[in-house]
Enzyme design. Structure first.
Site, short mmCIF file in Angstrom:
data_model
loop_
_atom_site.label_atom_id
_atom_site.label_comp_id
_atom_site.label_asym_id
_atom_site.label_seq_id
_atom_site.Cartn_x
_atom_site.Cartn_y
_atom_site.Cartn_z
N GLU A 73 0.87 -1.16 0.00
CA GLU A 73 0.00 0.00 0.00
C GLU A 73 0.91 1.23 0.00
O GLU A 73 1.81 1.34 0.83
CB GLU A 73 -0.88 0.01 1.26
CG GLU A 73 -1.85 1.16 1.23
CD GLU A 73 -2.72 1.27 2.48
OE1 GLU A 73 -2.71 0.37 3.32
OE2 GLU A 73 -3.41 2.30 2.58
N ARG A 130 5.35 -12.91 9.51
CA ARG A 130 6.02 -11.66 9.15
C ARG A 130 7.35 -11.57 9.87
O ARG A 130 7.58 -12.20 10.89
CB ARG A 130 5.14 -10.45 9.42
CG ARG A 130 4.73 -10.20 10.83
CD ARG A 130 3.63 -9.13 10.91
NE ARG A 130 4.06 -7.83 10.46
CZ ARG A 130 3.38 -7.11 9.55
NH1 ARG A 130 2.29 -7.58 8.99
NH2 ARG A 130 3.80 -5.92 9.21
N LYS A 134 4.67 0.87 9.26
CA LYS A 134 4.78 2.12 8.51
C LYS A 134 4.17 3.28 9.29
O LYS A 134 4.67 4.39 9.26
CB LYS A 134 4.08 1.97 7.15
CG LYS A 134 4.95 1.32 6.12
CD LYS A 134 4.25 1.28 4.77
CE LYS A 134 3.24 0.16 4.72
NZ LYS A 134 2.71 -0.10 3.39
#
Ligand code: ATP
Ligand code: MG
Length: 564
Positions: free
Chosen positions: A41, A265, A275
């Site tokens: 994104e 992850r 982020k």
């Protein structure tokens, strides 16, 4: 490197994703194609967790002669920006990968809209007017089934009409949504009539004001995968519970079905990977920007002096896991050391200079031979100017040496790397008691640093000729966070309480070998005895700035030894 339980050397034959792929290939699934994608994104800069995902997706495509797309998941216009799109492209390329197709979820807005209409026509989607609070009450809890929305039984005609009017901008933000009609009693909360579209009168960085309804991630993602003919849609574990919904859409729409596969992850000790929080650190000026060398962003790590090879190797060593774990940051440091050890030219730089005058050395300059990289014969050698006045490190002298101190002290002899044996005869102190210079003598017969008569000197130190030295700035970095897990903090606190107040130390008056006065940005060197350093973008000719990438001491190698 030693082999051990952490498996840094011998890898299992196939990881679990490769096993799935090889089975699919054997069965001729998807016409025996492999097509993956990396779907960021564009709401921030990529971090090292993304690097793992990039290496995985592009790596699988390469290994199986397949393709990998770069797709920007841009369904959230308020948080996204072209600045991020550009940085993502740059980072993926820098890591060494080329994508087959470049797409944006926003490319599919029209198709996604048509499919939503199709779901309405099938009686599988409806417009819901519940407020956000009402909707969450109706939703129930994981242990308590939800309640059906009073709008669930709207007629297909009414839904088609309302959805069209949502699209046409007749309604205010948040007043209505389009929901899938799945199962309000499902134990999986994601299946309780999830939202497909929300109203958002907001300018999109690509589609402008064309749309005022935007698809939700869950609705856009799988369909985007499908449109692109993705075969294996690899994502992180938190999406495992979204998989039934992913499959539901594909099934209801009767379109190509990619297989979603989840992996753990990447987490790294002393490192934050979100982020949103990294953006906070930037906005609140805890760091100088997204590319601050202390940041775990790809651009920060690059500026710090990491190479793409070292990151790819890191991703390779950690492999893919099905369970969450935390990787020791020492392993990442180990990977860059290994790479730079092979590649980086050795040079001498003095960080905390102390002047040394060699009283019996003539008033001339001579050139001495120095080896550029003992690990790489092809790197050759260079000439080092040597003269009567040199700089050495302040901590290479002790007025009253401790027992195992073999460097300079009154009456003691040391070897100057590539030069001569020198002996400290006296020193000068200023009014504050600080040593300002040393007076030494040298032995002309020890030229090149070789003992003329078999006498031993235990210490070898680095130096720079004072008259020839380049003045440089050196930035020493420490961990940005002092906590093993920066997300662990006392109640009422924040991850920012774990910030390390001493994560940056700037040394202004360092003395480097002459040629270092003008070297390209991002070039890496080993400063002998000190670590690996890389030229920062803040440099100008004659005023270079070096970032310490990593010190020489390999704590990972030690950990490995212990595990043996
Ligand atoms: P963040 O929470 O840091 O913003 P994200 O998951 O929201 O990360 P996306 O841009 O949505 O970021 O992620 C793009 C891809 O990178 C996704 O496939 C995601 O699963 C993967 N990814 C993100 N973070 C990690 C990580 N720490 N380890 C491995 N893969 C990751
Ligand atoms: Mg995300």
């Amino acid at each position: 490197m030693e082999e051990n339980t952490t498996n840094t050397n011998s890898k299992p034959v196939l990881n679990f994703i490769e096993e799935i792929i090889e089975q699919d290939l054997k069965n001729g699934k998807n016409a025996a194609r492999v097509h993956t994608r990396f779907p960021p994104e564009p709401n921030g800069y990529l971090h090292i967790g993304h690097a793992k995902s990039i290496c995985l997706n592009f790596g699988l495509a390469k290994k199986y002669n397949g393709k990998c797309n770069l797709r920007f998941d841009d369904t959230n216009p308020t948080k996204e920006d072209v600045e991020y799109v550009d940085s993502i492209r740059e980072d993926v390329k820098w890591l060494g990968f080329n994508w087959d197709g470049e797409y944006f979820a926003s490319d599919y807005f029209e198709q996604l809209y048509e499919w939503a209409v199709l779901l309405i026509k099938k009686g599988k989607a409806y417009v819901c007017d519940l407020s956000q609070e009402e909707m969450s009450t109706y939703r129930g809890t994981p242990t308590k089934p939800g309640t059906e929305s009073p709008y669930r039984m709207r007629s297909i005609e009414e839904n088609l009409d309302l959805f069209l009017r949502m699209k046409n901008g007749e309604f205010a933000d948040g007043s209505r949504v389009l929901r899938a009609k799945v199962d309000m009693a499902s134990p999986n909360m994601h299946m309780r009539d999830p939202i497909l579209y929300r109203i958002l009168h907001s300018e999109h960085h690509r589609t402008g004001d064309k749309w005022c309804i935007y698809p939700m991630y869950d609705y856009a993602h799988g369909q985007s995968d499908s449109i692109e003919g993705i075969t294996h849609s690899i994502c992180t574990l938190e999406f495992e519970v979204h998989r039934p919904l992913y499959d539901w859409f594909i099934r209801e729409l009767e379109i190509h079905a990619p297989q979603q596969i989840e992996f753990a992850r990447l987490n790294i000790s002393y490192t934050l990977m979100s982020k949103r929080k990294l953006l906070e650190l930037v906005n609140e000026k805890y760091v100088s920007g997204w590319d601050d060398p202390r940041m775990p962003t790809i651009c920060g790590i690059r500026r710090r002096g990491y190479t793409p090879e070292s990151l790819r190797n890191f991703a390779d060593i950690i492999g893919v896991a099905k369970r969450d774990n935390v990787i020791d940051v020492a392993l990442l440091e180990h990977c860059i050391r290994e790479d730079l050890n092979k590649k980086a030219m050795r040079v001498m730089t003095v960080l905390n200079p102390l002047k040394v005058i060699i009283d019996n050395y003539p008033d001339t300059t001579e050139e001495l031979d120095a080896i550029n990289n003992p690990e790489d014969e092809t790197a050759g050698s260079r000439k080092l100017p040597f003269s009567r006045e040199i700089y050495v490190e302040r901590d290479d002298f002790m007025e009253e040496p401790s027992k195992k101190y073999f460097r300079l002290s009154p009456g003691n002899e040391v070897r100057l790397r590539y030069a001569y044996f020198i002996k400290c005869e006296s020193f000068v102190k200023d009014a504050n008691g600080e040593i300002t210079e040393l007076h030494c003598t040298y032995d002309p017969a020890s030229r090149g640093g070789n003992s003329p008569d078999g006498r031993k000197v235990k210490g070898t130190i680095h130096w720079v000729s004072a008259a020839h030295a380049a003045d440089v700035e050196v930035r020493l970095f420490d961990r940005l966070f002092t906590a093993h897990n920066p997300e662990e903090y006392p109640e009422g606190g924040s991850y920012k309480d774990n910030l390390n107040p001493d994560s940056l130390k700037v040394l202004q008056n360092c003395k480097a070998e002459p040629f270092l006065k003008d070297v390209p940005v991002l070039s890496s060197f080993q400063f002998e005895r000190l670590g690996y350093f890389c030229v920062d973008k803040d440099s100008a000719a004659g005023k270079m700035v070096f970032n310490r990438t990593v010190s020489l001491k390999d704590s990972w190698a030690k950990i490995e030894k212990k595990n043996d």
